[in-house]
Design a protein around this motif. Structure first.
Motif, PDB file in Angstrom:
ATOM      1  N   GLU A  36       5.931  14.290  25.711  1.00  0.00           N
ATOM      2  CA  GLU A  36       5.246  14.478  26.987  1.00  0.00           C
ATOM      3  C   GLU A  36       3.754  14.261  26.761  1.00  0.00           C
ATOM      4  O   GLU A  36       3.146  14.866  25.886  1.00  0.00           O
ATOM      5  N   TRP A  37       3.164  13.378  27.548  1.00  0.00           N
ATOM      6  CA  TRP A  37       1.759  13.014  27.411  1.00  0.00           C
ATOM      7  C   TRP A  37       0.893  13.900  28.282  1.00  0.00           C
ATOM      8  O   TRP A  37       1.376  14.721  29.051  1.00  0.00           O
ATOM      9  N   GLU A  38      -0.417  13.738  28.169  1.00  0.00           N
ATOM     10  CA  GLU A  38      -1.384  14.573  28.880  1.00  0.00           C
ATOM     11  C   GLU A  38      -1.252  14.478  30.395  1.00  0.00           C
ATOM     12  O   GLU A  38      -1.615  15.407  31.112  1.00  0.00           O
ATOM     13  N   ASP A  39      -0.731  13.359  30.904  1.00  0.00           N
ATOM     14  CA  ASP A  39      -0.578  13.195  32.347  1.00  0.00           C
ATOM     15  C   ASP A  39       0.714  13.812  32.877  1.00  0.00           C
ATOM     16  O   ASP A  39       0.995  13.743  34.065  1.00  0.00           O
ATOM     17  N   GLY A  40       1.510  14.423  31.992  1.00  0.00           N
ATOM     18  CA  GLY A  40       2.745  15.080  32.392  1.00  0.00           C
ATOM     19  C   GLY A  40       3.969  14.186  32.322  1.00  0.00           C
ATOM     20  O   GLY A  40       5.084  14.660  32.468  1.00  0.00           O
ATOM     21  N   ALA A  41       3.784  12.892  32.117  1.00  0.00           N
ATOM     22  CA  ALA A  41       4.907  11.964  32.029  1.00  0.00           C
ATOM     23  C   ALA A  41       5.444  11.930  30.596  1.00  0.00           C
ATOM     24  O   ALA A  41       4.743  12.267  29.650  1.00  0.00           O
ATOM     25  N   SER A  42       6.696  11.511  30.467  1.00  0.00           N
ATOM     26  CA  SER A  42       7.338  11.415  29.167  1.00  0.00           C
ATOM     27  C   SER A  42       7.381   9.954  28.742  1.00  0.00           C
ATOM     28  O   SER A  42       7.807   9.086  29.510  1.00  0.00           O
ATOM     29  N   TYR A  43       6.913   9.677  27.508  1.00  0.00           N
ATOM     30  CA  TYR A  43       6.857   8.318  26.991  1.00  0.00           C
ATOM     31  C   TYR A  43       7.558   8.249  25.640  1.00  0.00           C
ATOM     32  O   TYR A  43       7.618   9.238  24.916  1.00  0.00           O
ATOM     33  N   PRO A  44       8.053   7.054  25.267  1.00  0.00           N
ATOM     34  CA  PRO A  44       8.594   6.890  23.914  1.00  0.00           C
ATOM     35  C   PRO A  44       7.466   7.083  22.901  1.00  0.00           C
ATOM     36  O   PRO A  44       6.327   6.699  23.147  1.00  0.00           O
ATOM     37  N   VAL A  45       7.791   7.671  21.750  1.00  0.00           N
ATOM     38  CA  VAL A  45       6.776   7.908  20.720  1.00  0.00           C
ATOM     39  C   VAL A  45       7.194   7.190  19.441  1.00  0.00           C
ATOM     40  O   VAL A  45       8.357   7.208  19.057  1.00  0.00           O
ATOM     41  N   ILE A  46       6.225   6.525  18.819  1.00  0.00           N
ATOM     42  CA  ILE A  46       6.440   5.843  17.553  1.00  0.00           C
ATOM     43  C   ILE A  46       5.455   6.422  16.554  1.00  0.00           C
ATOM     44  O   ILE A  46       4.246   6.419  16.785  1.00  0.00           O
ATOM     45  N   ASP A  47       5.981   6.955  15.453  1.00  0.00           N
ATOM     46  CA  ASP A  47       5.140   7.534  14.408  1.00  0.00           C
ATOM     47  C   ASP A  47       4.713   6.442  13.433  1.00  0.00           C
ATOM     48  O   ASP A  47       5.536   5.657  12.970  1.00  0.00           O
ATOM     49  N   VAL A  48       3.411   6.403  13.145  1.00  0.00           N
ATOM     50  CA  VAL A  48       2.872   5.442  12.183  1.00  0.00           C
ATOM     51  C   VAL A  48       2.169   6.214  11.076  1.00  0.00           C
ATOM     52  O   VAL A  48       1.721   7.339  11.274  1.00  0.00           O
ATOM     53  N   GLU A  49       2.101   5.607   9.894  1.00  0.00           N
ATOM     54  CA  GLU A  49       1.453   6.269   8.763  1.00  0.00           C
ATOM     55  C   GLU A  49      -0.057   6.075   8.773  1.00  0.00           C
ATOM     56  O   GLU A  49      -0.799   6.936   8.317  1.00  0.00           O
ATOM     57  N   THR A  50      -0.515   4.931   9.250  1.00  0.00           N
ATOM     58  CA  THR A  50      -1.940   4.622   9.233  1.00  0.00           C
ATOM     59  C   THR A  50      -2.330   3.965  10.547  1.00  0.00           C
ATOM     60  O   THR A  50      -1.634   3.088  11.037  1.00  0.00           O
TER      61      THR A  50
END
Length: 86
Positions: A36-50
């Protein structure tokens, strides 16, 4: 542009695990995990190392190599030679 040949671009959150920073941008990448992002909507999340938040070049913590010192060390060790072709 031709229809139906371009990938779908959607809002995606990229999360830098090293710096603890996340940013929302558009991408063709997709993920099963959502956040859940700051605007209240839900988005896909991708974790990156750098990312630019943790990479030494962008944070200013990168080391500058002493190339002149390395050249002098090479010349002391192996000596200098005459230029080739002259």
């Amino acid at each position: 542009m031709k229809p139906r040949i371009h990938p779908v671009s959607r809002p995606v959150v990229f999360r830098d695990r090293a710096a603890g920073v996340a940013f929302l941008t558009r991408s063709t990448a997709d993920s099963d995990r959502r956040v859940e992002w700051e605007d209240g909507a839900s988005y896909p999340v991708i974790d990156v190392e750098t990312s630019s938040a943790s990479h030494p070049f962008y944070t200013g913590t990168h080391r500058v190599l002493d190339t002149a010192g390395r050249i002098e060390q090479f010349r002391r060790r192996y000596g200098t030679t005459a230029p080739v072709g002259r």
